[in-house]
Design a protein around this motif. Sequence first.
Motif, PDB file in Angstrom:
ATOM      1  N   LEU A  37       1.372  -1.164   0.478  1.00  0.00           N
ATOM      2  CA  LEU A  37       0.022  -0.159  -0.393  1.00  0.00           C
ATOM      3  C   LEU A  37       1.203   1.239   0.302  1.00  0.00           C
ATOM      4  CD1 LEU A  37      -3.259  -0.695   2.434  1.00  0.00           C
ATOM      5  CD2 LEU A  37      -3.005  -0.231   0.087  1.00  0.00           C
ATOM      6  N   PRO A  38      -0.015   2.002  -0.546  1.00  0.00           N
ATOM      7  CA  PRO A  38       1.427   3.714  -0.397  1.00  0.00           C
ATOM      8  C   PRO A  38       0.874   3.862   0.669  1.00  0.00           C
ATOM      9  CG  PRO A  38      -0.543   3.540  -2.228  1.00  0.00           C
ATOM     10  CD  PRO A  38      -0.765   2.522  -1.751  1.00  0.00           C
ATOM     11  N   LEU A  39       2.488   4.488   0.928  1.00  0.00           N
ATOM     12  CA  LEU A  39       2.943   5.027   2.374  1.00  0.00           C
ATOM     13  C   LEU A  39       1.450   6.157   3.032  1.00  0.00           C
ATOM     14  CD1 LEU A  39       4.759   5.292   4.400  1.00  0.00           C
ATOM     15  CD2 LEU A  39       5.604   6.912   3.858  1.00  0.00           C
ATOM     16  N   ALA A  40       1.116   7.114   2.416  1.00  0.00           N
ATOM     17  CA  ALA A  40       0.264   7.849   2.689  1.00  0.00           C
ATOM     18  C   ALA A  40      -1.033   6.895   2.743  1.00  0.00           C
ATOM     19  CB  ALA A  40      -0.170   8.894   1.495  1.00  0.00           C
TER      20      ALA A  40
END
Lengths: 386, 386
Positions: B356-359
């Motif tokens: 998953l994207p960090l954000a």
Amino acid sequence: MGKWATLSEKTRRELLQARAFLSAVAEPPAQALARFVAERGARGAVDAILRGRAAAPVLAEVEARCADVSGERVLRAGEEAGLRLLVPEQPEWPDEAFAELAGAREVGLPDMAEPLALWVRGQGGLAEFTERAVAVVGARAASGYGEHVAAELGNGLSEAGFGVVSGAAYGIDGAAHRGALSAGGRTVAFLACGADVDYPAGHGRLLRAIADQGAVISEYPPGTPPRKHRFLVRNRLIAAMGRATVVVEAGARSGAANTANTADLLGRPVLAVPGPVTSQNSVGCHAMVRSGQAVLVTRTEEVVELLTPLGVSPAQEVAAGSRATDRLHQDARRLHDALTAVDSAGYEELARDCGLPLARVRAVLPELELGGFVKRTECGWSAITR
Amino acid sequence: MGKWATLSEKTRRELLQARAFLSAVAEPPAQALARFVAERGARGAVDAILRGRAAAPVLAEVEARCADVSGERVLRAGEEAGLRLLVPEQPEWPDEAFAELAGAREVGLPDMAEPLALWVRGQGGLAEFTERAVAVVGARAASGYGEHVAAELGNGLSEAGFGVVSGAAYGIDGAAHRGALSAGGRTVAFLACGADVDYPAGHGRLLRAIADQGAVISEYPPGTPPRKHRFLVRNRLIAAMGRATVVVEAGARSGAANTANTADLLGRPVLAVPGPVTSQNSVGCHAMVRSGQAVLVTRTEEVVELLTPLGVSPAQEVAAGSRATDRLHQDARRLHDALTAVDSAGYEELARDCGLPLARVRAVLPELELGGFVKRTECGWSAITR
């Protein structure tokens, strides 16, 4: 693809590296990435991703792992773990099975996407295997009954020349694999972790036997640990690989029901084995039959019938044990019922007893005598015990 | 008919004598006789028969017994045996149930004809009973499982306000009657012999209990012994009396399958209870479901649902035990799966692990914290065990 044989060694390695990278860089099912790869090809997609030149949804799927993943490194890890990488560019790739998953992704079905590569421990020939494969799935906490039926089905399907696909879990999955192995048949297990991970741990020996006689397969790169959501994601591959999915035991809420739903989505027949209504293990199977999602099956022959073109191998309905008196017409049966082997009865008595005209009684008794059903006695007629 | 109350005592007695005569003079199902009675009425038909003025098929059906039968004598024999004669001219006659049998006779279906009279041991109110009655039938040589399910169904249907119709045989029939009796419900047994004959002999006490709380009924005159063919003939009355027929256990060849076929012919729903595929007792039930003749049912509620106008009492699907994490969206579930209660993990590690994207990880973890699924630790995040 079919042109794998014509590719140079270097091109092949590049393709494998690209696919190894893709298998590791995003958590399946990565719909945007799968679409991007379908459009650009594996190498084109990887190049674009590494240069940050892909649409936002694709970059979101790869962002977290992109910097750390090396296709070559993943490929070597697989080789060291005794896995080979199977990619769509190879002739062994089961095109037809996974084309349905790509189609489901294209029409926007959630959680549907074709695998970008498969890690294989075991034998080859997957495309050929898939042509005659049946998925057999069910509850982990199966009953002895369920395991018995799953093993019989696995065995019977193997003997009928069908491969058995399942998930190597405890319970139904394991029994289905074992049934296939015992018949010397081919069986394939899809894992929700790396194909080199023995999960469940107690199935280490079973997984080795499956690899020997078929294959243990995963879309997750070597070493990936199992996670709850991965089981659901993995189930779509089992459903896609079977020409039909047989659910042997399933509770009201179960992974098997999830696999059945996917098979249904992909237009594959779902079959369910009934069980005692007093068993929670069969609640899911009965619900599928009641809703019309699944066809009830009780024996291997009924599964094979559903997979065989019309008229080729119809399951023989269990022969309703016929009796000699079945051939008798109604009046003859009435007369036969009225007679015993011990006592004798005359024409008039029989006519009254059976409510038949006297002339009819006189006509039918000799018929019955010829058939060996009754005999004349000193005082009239009696039955012959058979 | 409805005008029974307005008839003189003498006319009533004549009608009863005529019907008693008809019930004894021919072996059911006497199709020609039933048709003749439908055209001429009971007294007209009897007069014509006694004067030999009926068509040949009618005379053939009555020839053997005509000279010996006296309506008055049969009627008295019934009274002495504690039976009363129920005739179509009485308001208690279940018109609707038997109109279908007459219809089946008229269109020429073999072995179909309405009963000409019924001998009753027990309570009245048969027409009313029939409005909410279900036939529960099955194998004599039932399994413990089958008897358990039949008793549960008999009990459940009674509690739901339905009467239970069956044949008082050993096995499923007996269990269904007992289930109904145990719930204090009404139950009716149709016999293949005189209603005064305790058959099977071991069910003498059960038959008395059924008569006390419902009725033991037969179309055969008092004292008639059971015969094989009479069971099949009797089965049509069970099928006609139930608004639906539930088959609990049935072998490949069985009387229960015969009752189910008749119910089907009469346009009544057939329901079948599944069982282990390893049990010969369930082969008939599974075959009925596979052929589409029967709907699979597992519980009383599902039977009631089929008998209740749409939208009134839908069987609640067995609640699929829901879990707290079911409400989580996919990314939240991935993150939750990746955490344990023992170890802690940081944002970057979780992003890689879940793909998953960090954000996204930074956004979702506080959501999960608010939901009580995860907690912050000194080294990152860990799961909360629930």
